[in-house]
Scaffold this motif. Structure first.
Motif, PDB file in Angstrom:
ATOM      1  N   GLY A  91      51.429  45.757  49.779  1.00 43.16           N
ATOM      2  CA  GLY A  91      50.019  46.329  49.649  1.00 43.16           C
ATOM      3  C   GLY A  91      48.929  45.541  50.312  1.00 43.16           C
ATOM      4  N   VAL A  92      49.064  44.110  50.199  1.00 42.03           N
ATOM      5  CA  VAL A  92      48.012  43.369  51.313  1.00 42.03           C
ATOM      6  C   VAL A  92      48.134  43.587  52.779  1.00 42.03           C
ATOM      7  CG1 VAL A  92      47.336  41.097  51.942  1.00 42.03           C
ATOM      8  CG2 VAL A  92      47.712  41.716  49.457  1.00 42.03           C
ATOM      9  N   GLU A  93      49.563  43.744  53.210  1.00 39.93           N
ATOM     10  CA  GLU A  93      49.793  44.024  54.567  1.00 39.93           C
ATOM     11  C   GLU A  93      49.589  45.310  54.892  1.00 39.93           C
ATOM     12  OE1 GLU A  93      53.627  41.500  54.923  1.00 39.93           O
ATOM     13  OE2 GLU A  93      54.166  43.092  54.334  1.00 39.93           O
ATOM     14  N   LEU A  94      49.534  46.381  54.028  1.00 36.99           N
ATOM     15  CA  LEU A  94      49.026  47.623  54.453  1.00 36.99           C
ATOM     16  C   LEU A  94      47.253  47.378  54.450  1.00 36.99           C
ATOM     17  CD1 LEU A  94      49.245  50.582  54.784  1.00 36.99           C
ATOM     18  CD2 LEU A  94      49.017  50.983  52.056  1.00 36.99           C
ATOM     19  N   ALA A  95      47.013  46.687  53.525  1.00 36.22           N
ATOM     20  CA  ALA A  95      45.189  46.893  53.602  1.00 36.22           C
ATOM     21  C   ALA A  95      45.041  46.135  55.033  1.00 36.22           C
ATOM     22  CB  ALA A  95      44.798  45.767  52.349  1.00 36.22           C
ATOM     23  N   GLN A  96      45.650  44.985  55.356  1.00 35.00           N
ATOM     24  CA  GLN A  96      45.193  44.495  56.874  1.00 35.00           C
ATOM     25  C   GLN A  96      45.641  45.634  57.756  1.00 35.00           C
ATOM     26  OE1 GLN A  96      48.108  41.305  56.394  1.00 35.00           O
ATOM     27  NE2 GLN A  96      46.528  39.885  55.580  1.00 35.00           N
ATOM     28  N   GLU A  97      46.402  46.431  57.753  1.00 39.08           N
ATOM     29  CA  GLU A  97      46.623  47.398  58.810  1.00 39.08           C
ATOM     30  C   GLU A  97      45.621  48.629  58.527  1.00 39.08           C
ATOM     31  OE1 GLU A  97      49.000  48.026  61.143  1.00 39.08           O
ATOM     32  OE2 GLU A  97      49.584  46.095  60.815  1.00 39.08           O
ATOM     33  N   ILE A  98      45.177  48.841  57.789  1.00 43.50           N
ATOM     34  CA  ILE A  98      44.007  49.669  57.006  1.00 43.50           C
ATOM     35  C   ILE A  98      42.871  49.295  58.084  1.00 43.50           C
ATOM     36  CG2 ILE A  98      42.539  50.941  55.671  1.00 43.50           C
ATOM     37  CD1 ILE A  98      45.124  50.959  53.726  1.00 43.50           C
ATOM     38  N   ALA A  99      42.559  48.028  57.692  1.00 37.47           N
ATOM     39  CA  ALA A  99      41.281  47.137  58.442  1.00 37.47           C
ATOM     40  C   ALA A  99      41.349  47.338  59.842  1.00 37.47           C
ATOM     41  CB  ALA A  99      41.442  45.737  58.050  1.00 37.47           C
ATOM     42  N   LEU A 100      42.476  47.428  60.449  1.00 31.68           N
ATOM     43  CA  LEU A 100      42.526  47.550  61.982  1.00 31.68           C
ATOM     44  C   LEU A 100      42.159  49.079  62.427  1.00 31.68           C
ATOM     45  CD1 LEU A 100      45.785  45.516  62.731  1.00 31.68           C
ATOM     46  CD2 LEU A 100      43.454  44.856  62.863  1.00 31.68           C
ATOM     47  N   ILE A 101      42.512  49.825  61.454  1.00 28.11           N
ATOM     48  CA  ILE A 101      42.189  51.446  61.618  1.00 28.11           C
ATOM     49  C   ILE A 101      41.095  51.790  61.260  1.00 28.11           C
ATOM     50  CG2 ILE A 101      43.111  53.637  61.150  1.00 28.11           C
ATOM     51  CD1 ILE A 101      45.697  52.374  60.565  1.00 28.11           C
ATOM     52  N   ASN A 102      40.520  51.384  60.029  1.00 27.86           N
ATOM     53  CA  ASN A 102      39.155  51.750  59.475  1.00 27.86           C
ATOM     54  C   ASN A 102      38.914  50.728  58.728  1.00 27.86           C
ATOM     55  OD1 ASN A 102      36.952  52.712  58.269  1.00 27.86           O
ATOM     56  ND2 ASN A 102      37.868  54.647  57.665  1.00 27.86           N
ATOM     57  N   PRO A 103      37.891  49.769  59.178  1.00 28.77           N
ATOM     58  CA  PRO A 103      37.486  48.413  58.422  1.00 28.77           C
ATOM     59  C   PRO A 103      36.619  48.733  57.161  1.00 28.77           C
ATOM     60  CG  PRO A 103      36.622  48.490  60.555  1.00 28.77           C
ATOM     61  CD  PRO A 103      37.367  49.682  60.594  1.00 28.77           C
ATOM     62  N   THR A 104      36.212  50.139  57.097  1.00 29.98           N
ATOM     63  CA  THR A 104      35.170  50.463  56.295  1.00 29.98           C
ATOM     64  C   THR A 104      35.790  51.297  55.079  1.00 29.98           C
ATOM     65  OG1 THR A 104      34.500  52.406  57.238  1.00 29.98           O
ATOM     66  CG2 THR A 104      33.083  50.263  57.728  1.00 29.98           C
ATOM     67  N   LEU A 105      37.282  51.338  54.967  1.00 31.39           N
ATOM     68  CA  LEU A 105      37.770  52.153  54.217  1.00 31.39           C
ATOM     69  C   LEU A 105      38.024  51.473  53.019  1.00 31.39           C
ATOM     70  CD1 LEU A 105      39.127  54.927  53.632  1.00 31.39           C
ATOM     71  CD2 LEU A 105      41.126  53.999  54.712  1.00 31.39           C
ATOM     72  N   PRO A 106      37.616  51.702  51.663  1.00 32.12           N
ATOM     73  CA  PRO A 106      38.153  51.054  50.356  1.00 32.12           C
ATOM     74  C   PRO A 106      39.584  51.199  50.279  1.00 32.12           C
ATOM     75  CG  PRO A 106      36.232  52.536  50.188  1.00 32.12           C
ATOM     76  CD  PRO A 106      36.785  52.802  51.550  1.00 32.12           C
ATOM     77  N   VAL A 107      40.196  50.049  49.826  1.00 32.04           N
ATOM     78  CA  VAL A 107      41.368  49.941  49.202  1.00 32.04           C
ATOM     79  C   VAL A 107      41.633  49.465  47.925  1.00 32.04           C
ATOM     80  CG1 VAL A 107      43.754  48.907  49.863  1.00 32.04           C
ATOM     81  CG2 VAL A 107      42.279  49.731  51.488  1.00 32.04           C
ATOM     82  N   LEU A 108      42.203  49.914  47.149  1.00 38.88           N
ATOM     83  CA  LEU A 108      42.744  49.451  45.922  1.00 38.88           C
ATOM     84  C   LEU A 108      44.050  49.189  45.747  1.00 38.88           C
ATOM     85  CD1 LEU A 108      41.754  48.842  42.795  1.00 38.88           C
ATOM     86  CD2 LEU A 108      42.558  51.290  42.154  1.00 38.88           C
ATOM     87  N   ILE A 109      44.568  47.935  45.177  1.00 40.98           N
ATOM     88  CA  ILE A 109      46.024  47.822  45.131  1.00 40.98           C
ATOM     89  C   ILE A 109      46.345  47.454  43.622  1.00 40.98           C
ATOM     90  CG2 ILE A 109      47.628  45.614  45.476  1.00 40.98           C
ATOM     91  CD1 ILE A 109      45.991  45.023  48.047  1.00 40.98           C
ATOM     92  N   VAL A 110      47.457  48.232  43.408  1.00 42.22           N
ATOM     93  CA  VAL A 110      47.724  48.371  41.984  1.00 42.22           C
ATOM     94  C   VAL A 110      49.026  47.482  41.750  1.00 42.22           C
ATOM     95  CG1 VAL A 110      48.708  49.889  40.324  1.00 42.22           C
ATOM     96  CG2 VAL A 110      47.077  50.693  41.730  1.00 42.22           C
ATOM     97  N   SER A 111      49.238  46.567  40.716  1.00 40.10           N
ATOM     98  CA  SER A 111      50.262  45.779  40.728  1.00 40.10           C
ATOM     99  C   SER A 111      50.507  45.276  39.148  1.00 40.10           C
ATOM    100  CB  SER A 111      49.837  44.287  41.367  1.00 40.10           C
ATOM    101  OG  SER A 111      51.173  43.507  41.161  1.00 40.10           O
ATOM    102  N   GLY A 112      51.823  45.447  39.112  1.00 38.37           N
ATOM    103  CA  GLY A 112      52.290  45.052  37.563  1.00 38.37           C
ATOM    104  C   GLY A 112      52.630  43.636  37.251  1.00 38.37           C
ATOM    105  N   TYR A 113      52.205  42.798  38.462  1.00 35.10           N
ATOM    106  CA  TYR A 113      52.427  41.183  38.283  1.00 35.10           C
ATOM    107  C   TYR A 113      51.189  40.589  38.533  1.00 35.10           C
ATOM    108  CZ  TYR A 113      57.120  43.039  39.543  1.00 35.10           C
ATOM    109  OH  TYR A 113      58.456  43.705  39.492  1.00 35.10           O
ATOM    110  N   SER A 114      50.781  39.873  37.465  1.00 38.70           N
ATOM    111  CA  SER A 114      49.720  39.182  37.462  1.00 38.70           C
ATOM    112  C   SER A 114      49.527  38.091  38.457  1.00 38.70           C
ATOM    113  CB  SER A 114      49.454  38.372  36.229  1.00 38.70           C
ATOM    114  OG  SER A 114      50.317  37.759  35.917  1.00 38.70           O
ATOM    115  N   ASP A 115      50.888  37.530  38.985  1.00 34.24           N
ATOM    116  CA  ASP A 115      50.750  36.319  39.886  1.00 34.24           C
ATOM    117  C   ASP A 115      51.747  36.829  41.194  1.00 34.24           C
ATOM    118  OD1 ASP A 115      53.618  36.692  38.855  1.00 34.24           O
ATOM    119  OD2 ASP A 115      53.797  34.349  38.543  1.00 34.24           O
ATOM    120  N   ALA A 116      51.364  38.057  41.605  1.00 41.39           N
ATOM    121  CA  ALA A 116      51.961  38.769  42.641  1.00 41.39           C
ATOM    122  C   ALA A 116      51.940  37.944  43.899  1.00 41.39           C
ATOM    123  CB  ALA A 116      51.784  40.160  42.936  1.00 41.39           C
ATOM    124  N   VAL A 117      53.105  37.523  44.794  1.00 41.20           N
ATOM    125  CA  VAL A 117      52.808  36.604  45.791  1.00 41.20           C
ATOM    126  C   VAL A 117      52.365  37.509  46.909  1.00 41.20           C
ATOM    127  CG1 VAL A 117      54.505  35.678  47.468  1.00 41.20           C
ATOM    128  CG2 VAL A 117      55.156  35.597  45.069  1.00 41.20           C
TER     129      VAL A 117
END
Length: 111
Positions: free
Chosen positions: A42-68
């Motif tokens: 999801g972080v890598e996707l957010a980075q790609e999104i920032a290149l396409i549209n840096p103003t687009l809000p992104v919400l990352i959903v995770s079931g892991y509190s310590d996700a790498v």
């Protein structure tokens, strides 16, 4: 849940497919993505999104509190969650882009 909240939902089966949707879509208001996905987090996707549209809000959903690799500054919603939790998280990011837009000043020179 997103449709129940009134959103028109465009689904992607992978981060790469999501990037292609973003490049081809006329308008997308926000992105909700899982953090753990095949071939792209999801972080890598957010980075790609920032290149396409840096103003687009992104919400990352995770079931892991310590996700790498989950960046501290990215909006996140922990699983499991209720629809009310999702609605609150989306309301909090709607007007807070991933990256603030840049102001570019140009100088015009008289020859």
């Amino acid at each position: 849940m997103l449709a129940d909240l009134g959103f028109d939902v465009l689904e992607a089966r992978s981060g790469g497919e999501a990037v292609e949707h973003l490049r081809q879509a006329d308008h997308i208001d926000l992105v909700v993505t899982d953090h753990i996905m095949p071939h792209m987090t999801g972080v890598e996707l957010a980075q790609e999104i920032a290149l396409i549209n840096p103003t687009l809000p992104v919400l990352i959903v995770s079931g892991y509190s310590d996700a790498v690799g989950l960046a501290a500054g990215l909006p996140r919603l922990g699983k499991p969650f209720r629809q009310a939790d999702l609605a609150a998280a989306l309301a909090s990011i709607r007007h807070h882009p991933l990256f603030a837009p840049l102001s570019i000043a140009t100088e015009t020179r008289a020859d």
